[in-house]
Design an enzyme around this catalytic site. Structure first.
Site, mmCIF file in Angstrom:
data_model
loop_
_atom_site.group_PDB
_atom_site.id
_atom_site.type_symbol
_atom_site.label_atom_id
_atom_site.label_comp_id
_atom_site.label_asym_id
_atom_site.label_seq_id
_atom_site.Cartn_x
_atom_site.Cartn_y
_atom_site.Cartn_z
ATOM 1 N N LYS A 13 0.827 -1.219 0.000
ATOM 2 C CA LYS A 13 0.000 0.000 0.000
ATOM 3 C C LYS A 13 0.859 1.266 0.000
ATOM 4 C CE LYS A 13 -2.214 -0.952 3.858
ATOM 5 N NZ LYS A 13 -1.687 -2.280 4.219
ATOM 6 N N ARG A 88 -9.088 1.038 9.380
ATOM 7 C CA ARG A 88 -8.733 -0.350 9.657
ATOM 8 C C ARG A 88 -9.811 -1.065 10.449
ATOM 9 N NH1 ARG A 88 -2.774 0.567 9.237
ATOM 10 N NH2 ARG A 88 -1.693 -1.413 9.426
ATOM 11 N N ARG A 127 11.606 -6.228 4.412
ATOM 12 C CA ARG A 127 11.408 -4.773 4.420
ATOM 13 C C ARG A 127 12.468 -4.060 5.263
ATOM 14 N NH1 ARG A 127 5.345 -2.668 5.020
ATOM 15 N NH2 ARG A 127 5.526 -3.176 7.217
ATOM 16 N N ARG A 161 11.887 -2.267 10.727
ATOM 17 C CA ARG A 161 10.854 -1.729 11.602
ATOM 18 C C ARG A 161 10.666 -2.644 12.798
ATOM 19 N NH1 ARG A 161 5.516 -0.210 8.259
ATOM 20 N NH2 ARG A 161 4.583 -1.220 10.061
ATOM 21 N N ARG A 172 0.021 -9.179 13.157
ATOM 22 C CA ARG A 172 -0.572 -8.123 12.317
ATOM 23 C C ARG A 172 -1.443 -8.726 11.222
ATOM 24 N NH1 ARG A 172 4.622 -5.551 10.620
ATOM 25 N NH2 ARG A 172 3.387 -4.245 9.240
#
Ligand code: AMP
Length: 214
Positions: A13, A88, A127, A161, A172
């Site tokens: 996203k 969300r 990531r 992260r 998540r």
């Protein structure tokens, strides 16, 4: 254009929102980015949000809704916006609906970015992020930095992260299934949903999103 990007964590996203934001000249608003900036600056909001984020849970609706409402006051959203990571929950979606209605505005479309689960895990575990400018990279895809471990823009050493470890990732994804996936039906029923399969090269996916909302 007023757009929402829906999709599981790691669907891309943020990457697609940043590129489409440049093409369309409208801001991409990431509630995750705003929250991380608050955590870094140790604001009251950041202190409250941190524990939820670190364990992969959602930050309470009232905090996030207030934060988004404040961001929506800014001048730059007059031309439109892309929301990345908000709403969300159904409560957030209702709050956004009211916020827009108060201003006699409506959504243009809601883009559902569809990515298979195995691709998501690969993306999330690869990531990397620049702690200075927030740029995202991925060592498992062709979004690698030019120099290993360093940001292309400012040379800062890249970090993982704190919520991109395996256990939090699993949490998540589960939160997405239990709390956020219902928004797909919510916006389908509103006639706004545009599903875009997001596997392939980034420019093609961005073009497909643009075609779907245009
Ligand atoms: P993201 O960068 O969108 O993956 O968001 C990172 C984390 O920030 C999430 O796992 C949540 O803890 C929190 N967060 C971001 N956006 C929201 C939201 N709309 N509602 C609740 N929590 C959020």
């Amino acid at each position: 254009m007023r757009l929402i990007f829906l999709g599981a964590p790691g669907a891309g996203k943020g990457t697609y929102a940043a590129q489409l934001s440049q093409k369309l000249g409208i801001p991409a608003i990431s509630t995750g980015d705003i929250l991380r900036a608050n955590v870094k600056a140790e604001t009251a909001l950041g202190r409250e949000a941190r524990a939820f984020m670190d364990r992969g849970a959602l930050v309470p609706d009232d905090l996030v809704i207030r934060m988004l409402a404040e961001r929506m006051q800014a001048e730059d959203v007059r031309r439109g916006f892309i929301l990345d990571g908000f709403p969300r929950t159904l409560a957030q979606a209702d709050a956004l609906g009211r916020l827009l209605q108060e201003r006699s505005l409506s959504l243009t479309a809601v883009v559902n970015i569809e990515v298979p689960n195995d691709v998501i895990i690969r993306r999330l575990t690869g990531r990397r992020m620049c702690p200075t400018c927030g740029a995202n990279y991925n060592v498992n895809t062709n979004l690698k930095p030019k120099t290993d471990g360093l940001c292309d823009r400012d040379g800062t050493p890249l970090i993982i992260r704190s919520d991109d470890n395996e256990e939090t990732i699993r949490q998540r994804l589960q939160v997405y299934e239990t709390q956020t996936a219902a928004l797909v039906e919510y916006y389908r029923n509103a006639g706004l949903l545009r599903s875009v399969p997001a596997v392939g090269q980034i420019p093609e996916i961005v073009a497909a999103i643009q075609a779907a909302v245009g």
